[in-house]
Each structure stands twice: as structure tokens, then as C-alpha cells.
Design an enzyme around this catalytic site. Structure first.
Site, PDB file in Angstrom:
ATOM      1  N   LEU A  88       0.819  -1.222   0.000  1.00 56.18           N
ATOM      2  CA  LEU A  88       0.000   0.000   0.000  1.00 56.18           C
ATOM      3  C   LEU A  88       0.857   1.278   0.000  1.00 56.18           C
ATOM      4  O   LEU A  88       0.346   2.370   0.238  1.00 56.18           O
ATOM      5  CB  LEU A  88      -0.965   0.001   1.199  1.00 56.18           C
ATOM      6  CG  LEU A  88      -1.976  -1.156   1.223  1.00 56.18           C
ATOM      7  CD1 LEU A  88      -2.869  -1.064   2.462  1.00 56.18           C
ATOM      8  CD2 LEU A  88      -2.852  -1.174  -0.033  1.00 56.18           C
ATOM      9  N   GLY A  89       2.133   1.134  -0.259  1.00 58.29           N
ATOM     10  CA  GLY A  89       2.979   2.324  -0.443  1.00 58.29           C
ATOM     11  C   GLY A  89       3.339   3.046   0.840  1.00 58.29           C
ATOM     12  O   GLY A  89       3.576   4.261   0.825  1.00 58.29           O
ATOM     13  N   ASP A 134       4.917   4.178  -6.363  1.00 56.92           N
ATOM     14  CA  ASP A 134       4.554   4.568  -4.994  1.00 56.92           C
ATOM     15  C   ASP A 134       4.915   6.019  -4.707  1.00 56.92           C
ATOM     16  O   ASP A 134       4.140   6.764  -4.118  1.00 56.92           O
ATOM     17  CB  ASP A 134       5.274   3.675  -3.976  1.00 56.92           C
ATOM     18  CG  ASP A 134       4.775   2.249  -3.999  1.00 56.92           C
ATOM     19  OD1 ASP A 134       4.244   1.833  -5.034  1.00 56.92           O
ATOM     20  OD2 ASP A 134       4.914   1.556  -2.990  1.00 56.92           O
TER      21      ASP A 134
HETATM   22  O1  PMV Z   1       4.839  -3.982  -3.797  1.00 52.68           O
HETATM   23  P1  PMV Z   1       4.161  -2.856  -4.436  1.00 52.68           P
HETATM   24  O2  PMV Z   1       2.773  -2.685  -4.064  1.00 52.68           O
HETATM   25  O3  PMV Z   1       4.921  -1.577  -4.371  1.00 52.68           O
HETATM   26  O4  PMV Z   1       3.922  -3.176  -5.952  1.00 52.68           O
HETATM   27  C1  PMV Z   1       4.895  -3.485  -6.832  1.00 52.68           C
HETATM   28  C2  PMV Z   1       4.329  -3.376  -8.189  1.00 52.68           C
HETATM   29  C3  PMV Z   1       5.115  -4.147  -9.207  1.00 52.68           C
HETATM   30  O5  PMV Z   1       4.527  -3.876 -10.465  1.00 52.68           O
HETATM   31  C4  PMV Z   1       5.010  -5.632  -8.935  1.00 52.68           C
HETATM   32  C5  PMV Z   1       6.586  -3.761  -9.201  1.00 52.68           C
HETATM   33  C6  PMV Z   1       6.873  -2.365  -9.674  1.00 52.68           C
HETATM   34  O6  PMV Z   1       8.006  -1.893  -9.376  1.00 52.68           O
HETATM   35  O7  PMV Z   1       6.062  -1.748 -10.382  1.00 52.68           O
END
Ligand code: PMV
Length: 301
Positions: A88-89, A134
Site C-alpha cells: 500500500l505504499g 509509490d
Molecule cells: O509492492 P508494491 O505494491 O509496491 O507493488 C509493486 C508493483 C510491481 O509492479 C510488482 C513492481 C513495480 O516496481 O512496479
């Protein structure tokens, strides 16, 4: 001498993992925020109030100092409503709010590009190569499309609420990204088809968001989840949470973020959300979240 700021967490509505391989992703800020209070100290450099230095918030603030050409000792006090390590960042929101509070304290202004850059520097200590989703959402907020090549483009779309179900299983994004890369190398043709389908889901998802069609949004979430299952990033807990959402009447559900654990999102009729929450909350933590909220902002310390 102190200043405070807060920043939102995020969900990936569609396109995680495929975004690493060039497809766009549809992302949104959520109304769970992290906040930081930054205060000047006599000495000791930049650190959290418990003394720790090895974390994204401290690294981000050190970057702000470097870019301002300033040197100062600062203590960062953090407080967050965003659960950690479940996609969830949370760390990006802490890095963005800490950089914003430091910038406001030292320069009396907010420079969003500098906050984005500093948060990205901070995130590097936990993700080997953060895609930037994020930190973009924590900084700019809203709902938008993110692609590696073009960054974050905010869209003029509002969607009231969705459900976020936290399985509580922590996982490492990097491990999941490697798992998908393994699949792509073993099955290049199938992966290409999945990537194309992920692109179509984004287009249709944008359409559904624009027309506020929750039922279609839910159906697209379930379609996206199918792709994530095929590339191997779902898990028994995620599948259990998804099944519970669907049984309780959600229009559709999928994992959000890296998978392997972490959270599920579900689209549902707002009138049914309380009932769905009451059926799930004995098993998993559930949040009813508003999407597309404001990015980083100064708060009263
Ligand atoms: O772990 P999260 O929620 O930050 O998600 C990562 C998202 C991915 O597409 C799997 C990796 C990325 O760097 O975009």
C-alpha cells in the site's frame, strides 16, 4: 522549530507486474495517510525519533539537505495509518511526508519535483529498482496512469470507494518481480499474450472509471486477477480473501501490488460494503478507502 506534512498510500487498480515489462498501470491514492514531523536538533545528523538512520524517510531528508546545499541536524517523528510491507505504499508515503516537512522547515516551500526525487532516493534502500509508482502517488495523489517510459499522468477521474483486504502476509516485491521474469523467460509467447490482455484491461478500466461503472470495474478486476494467477503471484491467502469478497457480494476482486501476500482490492456497491466488511473482518483486516485523494501536503505540527 518544527514542520509537519502527510502523504497518501496507494493501490494499483490494474496492471501490476505487467508495468515492469512495459505495459501501463492504473493507480490511485487512498485516504490512508502517513505523517511526519521534522524538528531541528543541536547535533546528531538526520535520524528518526528512535535514533534509527537506515530507512527511506531519513535517506529522503538527507537528499533534500544535499539539494538545498544545507546541513542541519533533524529529528523525524513518523506516524502512519498505512499497514507496512503489504503493497500500500507505506514507505514511499513516509519518505514523501518527511521530505516535504523538511523542505517546508528549511526553505518554507514545497517543491513537488524535489519531493518526488528525494522520496525515490529514499525508496532505493528498500527496493533494488523501484518503478516509481509509490513515490509518484505519494507526491501527486489522485488517480492516473503510470508507465515506466512516461512516468505518472494524473487523470481527471474520481471514484468514491473500494475495499482493501489485508491478508497480513508480508512479502518482498523483488522476489515476486523475479518470479514473473522467470515466467516471461520460460513462456515468452504466452507472456506476450498476457501483456496484450493487460493493456486491454487498462483501456477498459479507464472507460469503466470514467463512466463510474463499478460492476464493470469489478469484472475487469477479476479478469486481471486471472492473469496474475497465471504468472504465479497469487497465494492461498489472497485467493481466500478474493473468494470471501465475491461470496459476500463484491462485483470483482484482485490482488494489488506485488502479490504473494499483501492486499486484495474489491469493487462493490457502496450500499453493500458494510455487509461485506462484517463478513470478512473476523478473518482479515478490511478498509473501506476513498480513492484519488490529495498528494503530499503540509500539516499543522
Ligand atoms: O509492492 P508494491 O505494491 O509496491 O507493488 C509493486 C508493483 C510491481 O509492479 C510488482 C513492481 C513495480 O516496481 O512496479
Amino acid at each position: 522549530m518544527r514542520a509537519a506534512a502527510s502523504a497518501p498510500g496507494k493501490v494499483i487498480l490494474f496492471g501490476e507486474h505487467f508495468v515492469v515489462h512495459g505495459a501501463p498501470a492504473l493507480v490511485a491514492s487512498i485516504d490512508l495517510r502517513a505523517a511526519a514531523i521534522v524538528e531541528r536538533a543541536e547535533s546528531g545528523g538526520v535520524r528518526l525519533s528512535d535514533g534509527s538512520k537506515d530507512n527511506p524517510a531519513v535517506k529522503a531528508v538527507e537528499h533534500v539537505l544535499r539539494r538545498l546545499g544545507a546541513s542541519a541536524s533533524l529529528i523525524i517523528e513518523i506516524e502512519s495509518r498505512i499497514p507496512q510491507s503489504v503493497g500500500l505504499g507505506s514507505s514511499a508515503a513516509l519518505a514523501a511526508s518527511s521530505s516535504a516537512a523538511a523542505l517546508h522547515l528549511l526553505a518554507g516551500r514545497l517543491d513537488l519535483n524535489l519531493i518526488l526525487e528525494s522520496s525515490h532516493e529514499g525508496e532505493k534502500i528498500i527496493h533494488y529498482m523501484p518503478s516509481g509508482i509509490d513515490t509518484s502517488i505519494a507526491t501527486f495523489g489522485g488517480i492516473g496512469v503510470y508507465a515506466r517510459s512516461s512516468g505518472y499522468k494524473k487523470l481527471d477521474i474520481a471514484l468514491e470507494e473500494i475495499l482493501v483486504v489485508n491478508t497480513g502476509m508480508r512479502r518482498r516485491t523483488g522476489d515476486m518481480v523475479l518470479r514473473v521474469r522467470g515466467f516471461a523467460e520460460r513462456e515468452p509467447e504466452q507472456f506476450k499474450q498476457l501483456l496484450d490482455e493487460a493493456g486491454r484491461i487498462i483501456e477498459e478500466g479507464l472507460d469503466a472509471l470514467r463512466s463510474r461503472d463499478l460492476e464493470r470495474l469489478g469484472m475487469l478486476m477479476s479478469r486481471n486477477q486471472e492473469l496474475l494467477r497465471v504468472v504465479g503471484v497469487s497465494s492461498p491467502e489472497l485467493e481466500e480473501a478474493i473468494a470471501m469478497c465475491l461470496d459476500a457480494g463484491a462485483y470483482g476482486a484482485k490482488l494489488t501490488g506485488a502479490g504473494g501476500g499483501g492486499c486484495v482490492i474489491a469493487a462493490a456497491d457502496p450500499d453493500k460494503m458494510d455487509e461485506i466488511i462484517s463478513r470478512i473482518s473476523g478473518r482479515f483486516e478490511v478498509f473501506r478507502v476513498r480513492l484519488g485523494v490529495e498528494g503530499v501536503r503540509v500539516e499543522r505540527p
